[in-house]
Design an enzyme around this catalytic site. Sequence first.
Site, mmCIF file in Angstrom:
data_model
loop_
_atom_site.group_PDB
_atom_site.id
_atom_site.type_symbol
_atom_site.label_atom_id
_atom_site.label_comp_id
_atom_site.label_asym_id
_atom_site.label_seq_id
_atom_site.Cartn_x
_atom_site.Cartn_y
_atom_site.Cartn_z
ATOM 1 N N SER A 193 -10.294 -0.754 4.070
ATOM 2 C CA SER A 193 -9.616 -1.067 5.531
ATOM 3 C C SER A 193 -8.828 0.614 5.643
ATOM 4 C CB SER A 193 -8.556 -1.658 5.013
ATOM 5 O OG SER A 193 -9.187 -3.129 4.885
ATOM 6 N N GLU A 204 -3.814 2.968 6.340
ATOM 7 C CA GLU A 204 -3.852 2.740 4.644
ATOM 8 C C GLU A 204 -4.154 4.143 4.348
ATOM 9 O OE1 GLU A 204 -4.979 -1.141 3.052
ATOM 10 O OE2 GLU A 204 -5.763 0.028 1.498
ATOM 11 N N ARG A 216 1.075 -1.343 0.203
ATOM 12 C CA ARG A 216 0.084 0.209 0.465
ATOM 13 C C ARG A 216 0.509 0.970 -0.400
ATOM 14 N NH1 ARG A 216 -2.275 -3.472 -1.313
ATOM 15 N NH2 ARG A 216 -3.515 -5.262 -0.357
HETATM 16 C C1 LIG Z 1 -15.433 -0.581 -0.020
HETATM 17 C C2 LIG Z 1 -14.002 -0.254 -0.387
HETATM 18 C C3 LIG Z 1 -12.982 -1.307 -0.856
HETATM 19 C C4 LIG Z 1 -11.892 -1.407 -0.338
HETATM 20 N N1 LIG Z 1 -11.299 -2.687 -0.938
HETATM 21 C C5 LIG Z 1 -10.288 -2.414 -1.339
HETATM 22 C C6 LIG Z 1 -9.251 -3.889 -1.233
HETATM 23 O O1 LIG Z 1 -9.808 -4.547 -1.233
HETATM 24 N N2 LIG Z 1 -7.721 -3.107 -1.272
HETATM 25 C C7 LIG Z 1 -6.988 -1.978 -1.396
HETATM 26 O O2 LIG Z 1 -5.896 -1.925 -1.527
HETATM 27 N N3 LIG Z 1 -7.694 -1.116 -1.291
HETATM 28 C C8 LIG Z 1 -9.495 -0.836 -1.500
HETATM 29 N N4 LIG Z 1 -9.712 -0.218 -0.995
HETATM 30 C C9 LIG Z 1 -9.581 1.339 -0.776
HETATM 31 C C10 LIG Z 1 -9.271 2.227 -2.178
HETATM 32 O O3 LIG Z 1 -10.748 1.843 -2.979
HETATM 33 C C11 LIG Z 1 -8.080 1.573 -3.044
HETATM 34 O O4 LIG Z 1 -7.185 2.365 -2.391
HETATM 35 C C12 LIG Z 1 -8.157 2.677 -4.234
HETATM 36 O O5 LIG Z 1 -6.759 2.323 -5.108
HETATM 37 C C13 LIG Z 1 -8.392 4.127 -4.211
HETATM 38 O O6 LIG Z 1 -8.048 4.165 -5.669
HETATM 39 P P1 LIG Z 1 -8.739 6.021 -5.733
HETATM 40 O O7 LIG Z 1 -9.053 6.374 -7.285
HETATM 41 O O8 LIG Z 1 -10.128 6.394 -4.846
HETATM 42 O O9 LIG Z 1 -7.634 7.295 -5.054
HETATM 43 P P2 LIG Z 1 -8.671 8.470 -3.933
HETATM 44 O O10 LIG Z 1 -8.972 7.866 -3.063
HETATM 45 O O11 LIG Z 1 -8.662 9.358 -5.031
HETATM 46 O O12 LIG Z 1 -6.796 8.336 -3.554
HETATM 47 C C14 LIG Z 1 -6.169 7.893 -2.852
HETATM 48 C C15 LIG Z 1 -4.728 8.150 -2.574
HETATM 49 O O13 LIG Z 1 -3.789 7.980 -4.388
HETATM 50 C C16 LIG Z 1 -3.488 9.634 -4.500
HETATM 51 N N5 LIG Z 1 -3.789 9.863 -5.902
HETATM 52 C C17 LIG Z 1 -5.287 9.625 -6.233
HETATM 53 N N6 LIG Z 1 -5.094 9.798 -7.337
HETATM 54 C C18 LIG Z 1 -3.802 9.530 -7.954
HETATM 55 C C19 LIG Z 1 -2.989 9.865 -8.987
HETATM 56 N N7 LIG Z 1 -3.402 9.925 -10.705
HETATM 57 N N8 LIG Z 1 -1.468 10.311 -8.801
HETATM 58 C C20 LIG Z 1 -0.973 10.084 -7.628
HETATM 59 N N9 LIG Z 1 -2.088 10.141 -7.453
HETATM 60 C C21 LIG Z 1 -2.551 10.018 -6.789
HETATM 61 C C22 LIG Z 1 -4.056 10.585 -4.027
HETATM 62 O O14 LIG Z 1 -3.558 11.249 -3.312
HETATM 63 C C23 LIG Z 1 -4.285 9.222 -2.344
HETATM 64 O O15 LIG Z 1 -3.374 9.822 -1.715
HETATM 65 C C24 LIG Z 1 -11.136 0.327 -0.571
HETATM 66 C C25 LIG Z 1 -12.170 0.983 0.009
HETATM 67 C C26 LIG Z 1 -13.801 0.719 -0.493
HETATM 68 C C27 LIG Z 1 -14.674 2.458 0.057
#
Ligand SMILES: Cc1cc2nc3c(=O)[nH]c(=O)nc-3n(C[C@H](O)[C@H](O)[C@H](O)COP(=O)(O)OP(=O)(O)OC[C@H]3O[C@@H](n4cnc5c(N)ncnc54)[C@H](O)[C@@H]3O)c2cc1C
Length: 322
Positions: A240, A310, A184
């Site tokens: 998480s 995380e 992560r």
């Molecule tokens: C119900 C639920 C289940 C989940 N299950 C999982 C799972 O199984 N495994 C897991 O790993 N995660 C899980 N997550 C967490 C989340 O979905 C992941 O971390 C996902 O990768 C975040 O993507 P996002 O586009 O929403 O990023 P955001 O939440 O928008 O951003 C997360 C981070 O990434 C950075 N970021 C986003 N886009 C970019 C970019 N283009 N360039 C540089 N930095 C960037 C942001 O600045 C921030 O620091 C879950 C979340 C929820 C709500």
Amino acid sequence: MNTSNRQGYLLDIDSHLLRGELRQHEYMGKHVSWRAGGHVAYFYQPADLEDLAVFLRHWPKEKPIVMIGLGSNLLVRDGGLAGVIISLHAKLNDLFLVEHDEHGDLIYAGAGISCAKLARFAASHNLAGAEFLAGIPGTVGGALAMNAGCYGSETWTWVERVKTIDRNGTLQERAPSDYRIGYRQVALRTAIPSIASDVWFVGGWFRFYPGQQESARQTIKTLLGTRLQTQPLNFPTAGSVFRNPPGNHAARLIEQCGLKGFRIGDAVVSTLHANFILNCGHATASEIEAVIDTVQATVYQKTGIELLTEVRIIGLHKESEP
Ligand SMILES: Cc1cc2nc3c(=O)[nH]c(=O)nc-3n(C[C@H](O)[C@H](O)[C@H](O)COP(=O)(O)OP(=O)(O)OC[C@H]3O[C@@H](n4cnc5c(N)ncnc54)[C@H](O)[C@@H]3O)c2cc1C
């Protein structure tokens, strides 16, 4: 556009240069899966990659930029952020097969594509390995930034190379070896660490392996079914909250410390999956963060194990709102 906003500074960008949507004093609860948080001074949704580059070139060098996807791993504190949040979701949305590379098929996915769409696209092209992405409710950019993973698979296992953009709007292709990649966490290797946080993902090339459409679809169905049974998906959460400590499970530790159901205001530790914190109504970011802090302190006090978050927490506390 030459305008000042509530945070009291001028943004001097000729509006004719921009084709995307620029908003001021945007409530971030609309853009994060926790449905809570503060306001950001500026919020930008670029029209496309070229437009993003123009915006970055004109944004004041001293003002912070945060790139986001679907906000599914993010909390913006109630005091907000005096910078810009740029949302790539559904904007940089190229998704195509790069055919006949000497090693087989590659998929290019823009940072704004949802992980679920990438998983389905790979399956429909008889590629296997992407199924785990189907249940991650974020974008490709977020998955690259977080090295998102589940069920024994991680995003960067499948990355051939990525495309990045920096504050000058310069695009570059980079290899996985350009990054320190861990559980992560992903960090650009650079001699000037402050620059690393100002280089963002705009897309990536993924190499999955040959498979069968039907079996990939079946795997996706099974994994989504498992999520439905084990995760509280009926309330806003960020998945998480804590990373699993080496050789242990954050959820197990939280449960062992008797914290299931612990609440502050409307922020509640899930009784189904103790590593999830639910917004059961009108939780504020402060309430969510207070639950996070209490869980960390209690687990440390009772087990000596430090839980690291995380989820990413940004912005100012309410009392310090500009
Ligand atoms: C119900 C639920 C289940 C989940 N299950 C999982 C799972 O199984 N495994 C897991 O790993 N995660 C899980 N997550 C967490 C989340 O979905 C992941 O971390 C996902 O990768 C975040 O993507 P996002 O586009 O929403 O990023 P955001 O939440 O928008 O951003 C997360 C981070 O990434 C950075 N970021 C986003 N886009 C970019 C970019 N283009 N360039 C540089 N930095 C960037 C942001 O600045 C921030 O620091 C879950 C979340 C929820 C709500």
